[in-house]
Design an enzyme around this catalytic site. Structure first.
Site, PDB file in Angstrom:
ATOM      1  N   CYS A 161       0.817  -1.230   0.000  1.00  7.88           N
ATOM      2  CA  CYS A 161       0.000   0.000   0.000  1.00  7.88           C
ATOM      3  C   CYS A 161       0.845   1.273   0.000  1.00  7.88           C
ATOM      4  CB  CYS A 161      -0.952   0.001   1.188  1.00  7.88           C
ATOM      5  SG  CYS A 161      -2.090  -1.370   1.157  1.00  7.88           S
ATOM      6  N   HIS A 195      -3.297   7.553   2.710  1.00  9.42           N
ATOM      7  CA  HIS A 195      -3.652   6.228   2.181  1.00  9.42           C
ATOM      8  C   HIS A 195      -5.066   5.899   2.646  1.00  9.42           C
ATOM      9  CE1 HIS A 195      -3.727   2.119   1.143  1.00  9.42           C
ATOM     10  NE2 HIS A 195      -3.493   1.650   2.354  1.00  9.42           N
ATOM     11  N   ASN A 239      -9.906  -0.080   0.162  1.00  5.83           N
ATOM     12  CA  ASN A 239      -8.450   0.095   0.121  1.00  5.83           C
ATOM     13  C   ASN A 239      -7.933  -0.478  -1.198  1.00  5.83           C
ATOM     14  OD1 ASN A 239      -5.687  -0.087   0.436  1.00  5.83           O
ATOM     15  ND2 ASN A 239      -5.768  -1.008   2.478  1.00  5.83           N
TER      16      ASN A 239
HETATM   17  C1  LIG Z   1     -10.026  -5.094  10.370  1.00  3.36           C
HETATM   18  C2  LIG Z   1     -10.678  -4.210  11.398  1.00  3.36           C
HETATM   19  C3  LIG Z   1     -11.725  -3.342  10.746  1.00  3.36           C
HETATM   20  C4  LIG Z   1     -11.324  -5.083  12.434  1.00  3.36           C
HETATM   21  O1  LIG Z   1     -11.918  -4.278  13.456  1.00  3.36           O
HETATM   22  P1  LIG Z   1     -11.748  -4.642  14.976  1.00  3.36           P
HETATM   23  O2  LIG Z   1     -12.542  -3.694  15.745  1.00  3.36           O
HETATM   24  O3  LIG Z   1     -10.264  -4.711  15.246  1.00  3.36           O
HETATM   25  O4  LIG Z   1     -12.410  -6.039  15.027  1.00  3.36           O
HETATM   26  P2  LIG Z   1     -11.792  -7.435  15.511  1.00  3.36           P
HETATM   27  O5  LIG Z   1     -10.784  -7.905  14.506  1.00  3.36           O
HETATM   28  O6  LIG Z   1     -11.338  -7.260  16.923  1.00  3.36           O
HETATM   29  O7  LIG Z   1     -13.044  -8.337  15.445  1.00  3.36           O
HETATM   30  C5  LIG Z   1     -14.166  -8.107  16.259  1.00  3.36           C
HETATM   31  C6  LIG Z   1     -15.226  -9.127  15.916  1.00  3.36           C
HETATM   32  O8  LIG Z   1     -15.741  -8.823  14.610  1.00  3.36           O
HETATM   33  C7  LIG Z   1     -15.718 -10.003  13.816  1.00  3.36           C
HETATM   34  N1  LIG Z   1     -15.517  -9.629  12.429  1.00  3.36           N
HETATM   35  C8  LIG Z   1     -14.367  -9.524  11.710  1.00  3.36           C
HETATM   36  N2  LIG Z   1     -14.655  -9.145  10.452  1.00  3.36           N
HETATM   37  C9  LIG Z   1     -15.984  -9.008  10.372  1.00  3.36           C
HETATM   38  C10 LIG Z   1     -16.878  -8.642   9.353  1.00  3.36           C
HETATM   39  N3  LIG Z   1     -16.433  -8.315   8.119  1.00  3.36           N
HETATM   40  N4  LIG Z   1     -18.193  -8.591   9.617  1.00  3.36           N
HETATM   41  C11 LIG Z   1     -18.667  -8.896  10.828  1.00  3.36           C
HETATM   42  N5  LIG Z   1     -17.872  -9.267  11.862  1.00  3.36           N
HETATM   43  C12 LIG Z   1     -16.553  -9.315  11.631  1.00  3.36           C
HETATM   44  C13 LIG Z   1     -14.533 -10.787  14.351  1.00  3.36           C
HETATM   45  O9  LIG Z   1     -14.649 -12.162  14.009  1.00  3.36           O
HETATM   46  C14 LIG Z   1     -14.680 -10.550  15.834  1.00  3.36           C
HETATM   47  O10 LIG Z   1     -15.663 -11.392  16.330  1.00  3.36           O
HETATM   48  P3  LIG Z   1     -15.483 -12.118  17.758  1.00  3.36           P
HETATM   49  O11 LIG Z   1     -15.373 -10.998  18.733  1.00  3.36           O
HETATM   50  O12 LIG Z   1     -16.720 -12.917  17.853  1.00  3.36           O
HETATM   51  O13 LIG Z   1     -14.213 -12.898  17.631  1.00  3.36           O
HETATM   52  C15 LIG Z   1      -9.613  -3.293  12.109  1.00  3.36           C
HETATM   53  O14 LIG Z   1      -8.765  -4.071  12.892  1.00  3.36           O
HETATM   54  C16 LIG Z   1      -8.783  -2.524  11.129  1.00  3.36           C
HETATM   55  O15 LIG Z   1      -9.257  -1.601  10.504  1.00  3.36           O
HETATM   56  N6  LIG Z   1      -7.480  -2.869  10.995  1.00  3.36           N
HETATM   57  C17 LIG Z   1      -6.640  -2.251   9.973  1.00  3.36           C
HETATM   58  C18 LIG Z   1      -6.848  -2.925   8.645  1.00  3.36           C
HETATM   59  C19 LIG Z   1      -6.160  -2.230   7.513  1.00  3.36           C
HETATM   60  O16 LIG Z   1      -6.363  -1.063   7.308  1.00  3.36           O
HETATM   61  N7  LIG Z   1      -5.350  -2.966   6.730  1.00  3.36           N
HETATM   62  C20 LIG Z   1      -4.662  -2.449   5.608  1.00  3.36           C
HETATM   63  C21 LIG Z   1      -3.547  -1.597   6.047  1.00  3.36           C
HETATM   64  S1  LIG Z   1      -2.609  -1.054   4.675  1.00  3.36           S
END
Ligand SMILES: CC(C)(COP(=O)(O)OP(=O)(O)OC[C@H]1O[C@@H](n2cnc3c(N)ncnc32)[C@H](O)[C@@H]1OP(=O)(O)O)[C@@H](O)C(=O)NCCC(=O)NCCS
Length: 325
Positions: free
Chosen positions: A119, A252, A282
């Site tokens: 990215c 980004h 993204n």
């Molecule tokens: C990915 C992201 C949105 C997840 O949000 P979060 O608040 O950290 O959520 P978690 O990973 O802790 O998951 C929370 C719950 O949601 C669930 N979950 C994950 N993806 C899901 C989706 N698409 N829909 C519904 N539930 C989802 C998980 O399984 C978890 O469930 P559980 O509590 O029963 O285990 C967040 O971590 C994020 O934005 N990270 C950065 C990602 C990114 O930008 N990557 C590219 C960088 S270049």
């Protein structure tokens, strides 16, 4: 190779972008994995993403964006003496997608190569092109970020497949006595290689390991906000500037929460932040040039304004570029 004057600024004289026709909304994704619009919007700000057609390649999208940028720059392909293309999803293992694009455009002879910084790829590519221009080794460079990211997503993994999209963005840079790119700032830390990765490799004609994106979202989130704030501060300090001297912050487009947390830390009001993540998801290396192109074409970004671009991606890699448009 061109040998021009040293010490010139690299100035953006054209921008272009391309998004595939097919749109996948959150409601469409609800039919593929166990997720819902509310969860996706609340955690990421994403409402939809574009997905490349079955026969559409990274180079196809790069070509559209490049031609648009060339048109705005009023350049012919033969005026280009350097092509750098940032991608994580090249058409082939080799030759580089930059070489495939060079053939399509017809700027034969100009050096062409790909940059792989996921990215951050466009910010890396822009930085490299700026060094070519500054040292007099290139006069006009085409810098492209293009991705068919949807092809390295596991469409059974709801934790990643909702986040990404496909597209391409491009800029034409020209050597100029007027600014131009003021400064570039790149970093990497390979110790974080496993928190965002496609771990597989091709061996004896087969993919060994995973061909899909694997991510620890929480770790990525924390790392991104910390490093992006630091690198933006580094860029401002290098230029003796305060956040209020920046006309547009073009981050980004990974996630609305990362963008707003970073903007808040840096005291950029959201009215000065260009965001496309809700419509594009993204798009990895394409995200910054696509956002720039949209803000240029809708009249928000104007000639003479000061812009701060930043990105972060797998590696981990990150960087920022401060420039006068
Ligand atoms: C990915 C992201 C949105 C997840 O949000 P979060 O608040 O950290 O959520 P978690 O990973 O802790 O998951 C929370 C719950 O949601 C669930 N979950 C994950 N993806 C899901 C989706 N698409 N829909 C519904 N539930 C989802 C998980 O399984 C978890 O469930 P559980 O509590 O029963 O285990 C967040 O971590 C994020 O934005 N990270 C950065 C990602 C990114 O930008 N990557 C590219 C960088 S270049």
């Amino acid at each position: 190779m061109y040998q021009g004057k040293e010490g010139q600024y690299a100035k953006i004289i054209g921008t272009g972008g391309y998004l595939p026709e097919k749109i996948l909304t959150n409601a469409d994704i609800e039919k593929i994995v166990d997720t819902n619009d509310e969860w996706i919007v609340e955690r990421t700000g994403i409402k939809q993403r574009h997905i490349a057609g079955e026969n559409e390649s990274t180079c196809d999208m790069a070509e559209h964006a490049a031609r648009q940028a060339l048109e705005m720059a009023q350049c012919q392909p033969e005026d280009i003496d350097l092509i750098i293309l940032a991608t994580t999803t090249p058409d082939r293992i080799y030759p580089s997608t930059a070489c495939l694009l060079q053939e399509r455009l017809g700027c034969i002879g100009a050096p062409a190569f790909d940059v792989q910084a996921v990215c951050s790829g466009f910010v890396y590519a822009l930085t490299i092109a700026e060094k070519f221009i500054k040292t007099g080794s290139a006069k006009r460079a085409l810098v492209v970020g293009a991705e068919t990211y949807s092809r390295i997503l596991d469409w059974k993994d709801r934790g990643t497949c909702v986040l990404f999209g496909d597209g391409a963005g491009a800029v034409v840079l020209e050597a100029s006595a007027e600014p131009g790119i003021f400064s570039t700032h790149l970093h990497a830390d390979g110790r974080h290689k496993d928190i965002l990765t496609v771990g597989g490799q091709v061996n004896q004609g087969e993919i060994v390991g995973s061909g899909f994106t694997v991510m620890n979202g929480t770790e990525v989130f924390k790392f991104a906000v910390t490093q992006l704030s630091k690198v933006v501060k580094e860029a401002l300090a290098e230029n003796n500037m305060q956040a209020d001297e920046i006309d547009w912050f073009i981050p980004h487009q990974a996630n609305m929460r990362i963008i707003s947390a970073t903007a808040k830390k840096l005291h950029f009001p959201m009215e000065k932040v260009v965001t496309t993540v809700s419509e594009h998801g993204n798009t990895s290396a394409a995200s910054v040039p696509l956002a720039l192109n949209i803000a240029v074409r809708d009249g928000r970004v104007k000639k003479g304004q000061t812009l701060l671009l930043e990105a972060i991606g797998g590696g981990f890699t990150w960087g920022a570029v401060l420039l006068k448009f």
